[in-house]
Scaffold this motif. Structure first.
Motif, mmCIF file in Angstrom:
data_model
loop_
_atom_site.group_PDB
_atom_site.id
_atom_site.type_symbol
_atom_site.label_atom_id
_atom_site.label_comp_id
_atom_site.label_asym_id
_atom_site.label_seq_id
_atom_site.Cartn_x
_atom_site.Cartn_y
_atom_site.Cartn_z
ATOM 1 N N GLU A 26 -11.978 7.828 2.311
ATOM 2 C CA GLU A 26 -12.688 6.967 1.266
ATOM 3 C C GLU A 26 -13.896 6.930 1.686
ATOM 4 O O GLU A 26 -14.760 5.876 2.091
ATOM 5 N N LYS A 29 -16.210 4.240 4.386
ATOM 6 C CA LYS A 29 -15.155 3.260 4.546
ATOM 7 C C LYS A 29 -14.076 3.775 5.514
ATOM 8 O O LYS A 29 -13.686 3.124 6.535
ATOM 9 N N SER A 119 0.393 -3.875 9.399
ATOM 10 C CA SER A 119 0.779 -2.885 8.535
ATOM 11 C C SER A 119 1.462 -1.892 9.375
ATOM 12 O O SER A 119 1.032 -1.702 10.416
ATOM 13 N N HIS A 138 -1.696 3.470 1.995
ATOM 14 C CA HIS A 138 -1.320 3.598 0.896
ATOM 15 C C HIS A 138 0.120 4.293 0.966
ATOM 16 O O HIS A 138 0.310 4.953 1.710
ATOM 17 N N GLY A 147 -1.870 1.868 -5.062
ATOM 18 C CA GLY A 147 -2.276 0.488 -5.549
ATOM 19 C C GLY A 147 -3.302 -0.019 -4.352
ATOM 20 O O GLY A 147 -4.202 0.896 -3.940
ATOM 21 N N GLN A 148 -3.526 -1.079 -4.241
ATOM 22 C CA GLN A 148 -4.760 -1.813 -3.441
ATOM 23 C C GLN A 148 -4.214 -1.470 -1.895
ATOM 24 O O GLN A 148 -3.279 -1.498 -1.559
ATOM 25 N N PRO A 149 -5.484 -1.162 -1.235
ATOM 26 C CA PRO A 149 -5.068 -0.792 0.217
ATOM 27 C C PRO A 149 -4.384 -1.730 0.946
ATOM 28 O O PRO A 149 -4.581 -3.217 0.709
ATOM 29 N N ASP A 151 -1.478 -2.971 0.572
ATOM 30 C CA ASP A 151 -0.242 -3.780 -0.231
ATOM 31 C C ASP A 151 0.732 -2.746 -0.345
ATOM 32 O O ASP A 151 1.045 -1.868 -1.367
#
Length: 156
Positions: A26, A29, A119, A138, A147-149, A151
């Motif tokens: 990404e 980031k 995580s 993910h 989805g959202q990082p 999550d």
């Protein structure tokens, strides 16, 4: 082991074990990571960050430190159906442990630490004093989009 070389090492190790694997990032980031594809088509994408060994100068060529590779461990089977993320974590830890790298001193799962991580993921300690960290960012079942990082479902 610097991040780009560890990324390729992880990809090669996963592919040798029959998993799908490709680079993922990404941009700034999360500049390094791996998309891992299981036999079921489910995917787990993990980032790669590293802590350099003391005194490492990125302007100079890397100077690997080699000693004994970690002792091999049993590789947990993932099966063909739904798989718990904890089992994916343990599977990847075992694959990297058993890869025979004389640069690696130890590979551990985040869930196996005294204070488990928020995580799933794993860490690698190198004989040089460097470290690599691979948090699962993910996780999705076959055909799903990320989805959202962070999550993450309990299973894929």
């Amino acid at each position: 082991m610097r991040p780009a070389r560890f990324q390729q090492f992880a990809i090669d190790t996963y592919r040798a074990a029959g998993l799908g694997a490709e680079p993922w990032n990404e941009k700034t980031k999360r500049p390094y990571g791996v998309k891992v594809r299981l036999a079921s088509g489910a995917e787990v994408w993990h980032a790669i960050t590293t802590q350099s060994r003391e005194g490492d100068d990125f302007e100079r060529p890397e100077e690997p430190v080699e000693k004994d590779a970690p002792e091999p461990v049993a590789v947990p089977e993932l099966g063909a159906g739904r798989v718990r993320l904890l089992d994916v974590e343990r599977h990847l830890v075992a694959l990297l442990t058993n890869a025979g790298s004389t640069e690696m001193a130890r590979v551990y799962g985040y869930s196996d630490r005294e204070q488990p991580g928020r995580s799933p993921g794993f860490g690698v300690e190198f004989h040089s004093g460097a470290r690599a960290f691979a948090s699962f960012v993910h996780a999705m079942r076959s055909g799903q989009a990320p989805g959202q990082p962070f999550d993450l479902p309990a299973e894929v």
